[in-house]
Design a protein around this motif. Sequence first.
Motif, PDB file in Angstrom:
ATOM      1  N   GLU A 254       0.823  -1.212   0.000  1.00 34.88           N
ATOM      2  CA  GLU A 254       0.000   0.000   0.000  1.00 34.88           C
ATOM      3  C   GLU A 254       0.861   1.268   0.000  1.00 34.88           C
ATOM      4  N   ALA A 255       2.104   1.179   0.454  1.00 35.04           N
ATOM      5  CA  ALA A 255       2.993   2.339   0.493  1.00 35.04           C
ATOM      6  C   ALA A 255       3.707   2.584  -0.842  1.00 35.04           C
ATOM      7  N   VAL A 256       3.670   1.597  -1.736  1.00 31.33           N
ATOM      8  CA  VAL A 256       4.335   1.736  -3.034  1.00 31.33           C
ATOM      9  C   VAL A 256       3.571   2.714  -3.917  1.00 31.33           C
ATOM     10  N   ARG A 257       4.306   3.614  -4.577  1.00 33.35           N
ATOM     11  CA  ARG A 257       3.712   4.530  -5.557  1.00 33.35           C
ATOM     12  C   ARG A 257       3.954   3.951  -6.948  1.00 33.35           C
ATOM     13  N   PHE A 258       3.017   3.129  -7.404  1.00 37.46           N
ATOM     14  CA  PHE A 258       3.113   2.536  -8.733  1.00 37.46           C
ATOM     15  C   PHE A 258       2.936   3.637  -9.781  1.00 37.46           C
ATOM     16  N   ASP A 259       3.630   3.515 -10.925  1.00 36.20           N
ATOM     17  CA  ASP A 259       3.519   4.517 -11.987  1.00 36.20           C
ATOM     18  C   ASP A 259       2.179   4.359 -12.714  1.00 36.20           C
ATOM     19  N   PRO A 260       1.882   5.220 -13.685  1.00 39.04           N
ATOM     20  CA  PRO A 260       0.580   5.127 -14.376  1.00 39.04           C
ATOM     21  C   PRO A 260       0.332   3.778 -15.059  1.00 39.04           C
ATOM     22  N   ARG A 261       1.414   3.029 -15.350  1.00 35.32           N
ATOM     23  CA  ARG A 261       1.260   1.697 -15.948  1.00 35.32           C
ATOM     24  C   ARG A 261       1.050   0.622 -14.884  1.00 35.32           C
ATOM     25  N   GLY A 262       1.085   1.036 -13.616  1.00 36.22           N
ATOM     26  CA  GLY A 262       0.938   0.075 -12.531  1.00 36.22           C
ATOM     27  C   GLY A 262       2.234  -0.616 -12.169  1.00 36.22           C
ATOM     28  N   LEU A 263       3.373   0.008 -12.514  1.00 35.69           N
ATOM     29  CA  LEU A 263       4.674  -0.611 -12.296  1.00 35.69           C
ATOM     30  C   LEU A 263       5.532   0.193 -11.328  1.00 35.69           C
ATOM     31  N   VAL A 264       6.494  -0.494 -10.732  1.00 39.27           N
ATOM     32  CA  VAL A 264       7.485   0.126  -9.865  1.00 39.27           C
ATOM     33  C   VAL A 264       8.839  -0.512 -10.178  1.00 39.27           C
ATOM     34  N   ALA A 265       9.884   0.311 -10.192  1.00 36.19           N
ATOM     35  CA  ALA A 265      11.233  -0.202 -10.437  1.00 36.19           C
ATOM     36  C   ALA A 265      11.721  -0.964  -9.213  1.00 36.19           C
ATOM     37  N   CYS A 266      12.433  -2.051  -9.466  1.00 37.36           N
ATOM     38  CA  CYS A 266      13.007  -2.836  -8.374  1.00 37.36           C
ATOM     39  C   CYS A 266      14.462  -3.139  -8.702  1.00 37.36           C
ATOM     40  N   ILE A 267      15.347  -2.759  -7.799  1.00 35.35           N
ATOM     41  CA  ILE A 267      16.772  -3.057  -7.924  1.00 35.35           C
ATOM     42  C   ILE A 267      17.056  -4.288  -7.075  1.00 35.35           C
ATOM     43  N   ALA A 268      17.753  -5.256  -7.651  1.00 30.01           N
ATOM     44  CA  ALA A 268      18.141  -6.453  -6.904  1.00 30.01           C
ATOM     45  C   ALA A 268      19.603  -6.327  -6.507  1.00 30.01           C
ATOM     46  N   GLN A 269      19.873  -6.557  -5.233  1.00 24.81           N
ATOM     47  CA  GLN A 269      21.220  -6.434  -4.686  1.00 24.81           C
ATOM     48  C   GLN A 269      21.549  -7.687  -3.882  1.00 24.81           C
ATOM     49  N   GLN A 270      22.744  -8.233  -4.096  1.00 21.61           N
ATOM     50  CA  GLN A 270      23.199  -9.389  -3.313  1.00 21.61           C
ATOM     51  C   GLN A 270      23.316  -8.952  -1.860  1.00 21.61           C
ATOM     52  N   HIS A 271      22.610  -9.632  -0.968  1.00 26.14           N
ATOM     53  CA  HIS A 271      22.462  -9.150   0.409  1.00 26.14           C
ATOM     54  C   HIS A 271      23.762  -9.113   1.196  1.00 26.14           C
ATOM     55  N   ASP A 272      24.679 -10.043   0.944  1.00 26.87           N
ATOM     56  CA  ASP A 272      25.876 -10.105   1.792  1.00 26.87           C
ATOM     57  C   ASP A 272      27.061  -9.323   1.246  1.00 26.87           C
ATOM     58  N   THR A 273      27.113  -9.095  -0.067  1.00 26.02           N
ATOM     59  CA  THR A 273      28.247  -8.387  -0.656  1.00 26.02           C
ATOM     60  C   THR A 273      27.915  -6.969  -1.088  1.00 26.02           C
ATOM     61  N   GLY A 274      26.620  -6.670  -1.250  1.00 25.07           N
ATOM     62  CA  GLY A 274      26.215  -5.355  -1.722  1.00 25.07           C
ATOM     63  C   GLY A 274      26.280  -5.206  -3.231  1.00 25.07           C
ATOM     64  N   GLU A 275      26.636  -6.284  -3.948  1.00 22.83           N
ATOM     65  CA  GLU A 275      26.717  -6.222  -5.408  1.00 22.83           C
ATOM     66  C   GLU A 275      25.349  -5.926  -5.995  1.00 22.83           C
TER      67      GLU A 275
END
Length: 146
Positions: A18-39
Amino acid sequence: MTDTPTQPVTLNAHKLVEAVRFDPRGLVACIAQQHDTGEVLMMAWMNREAVEETLATGRVCYYSRSRQGLWRKGETSGQIQKLVELRLDCDGDTLLALVEQHGVACHTGRRNCFFRAMRDGELAVIAEPLMDPEALYGSHHGHSHG
């Protein structure tokens, strides 16, 4: 320590959605990051259903714009992303998925998608594939991030 990742919590997951501000297409950008290395591994899009599924299953699910449907990361390649924590940025329009990446994240067979950089005034490839893309997706791979 407040930034220590925890296991995904499905209870109250709707509060994040509910806190996500989806764009007009109903999408949100998501960045994936390796949790232990920060890559930083990749960026892809999610819709509401992808966010909900990711939180419910603990496996990262994106939305493919080209296929107009859910893209369950690793479903065809086996290179899954296990969710450690899903974070929302300050203005609600970008997600950060801290993940445990199994294998390679990029459809080119590289560990991450950011393998080109400006070097000496040229766009240079700075990382070679760790896996053959054909081995990931078969002979008709036609994969894209959507």
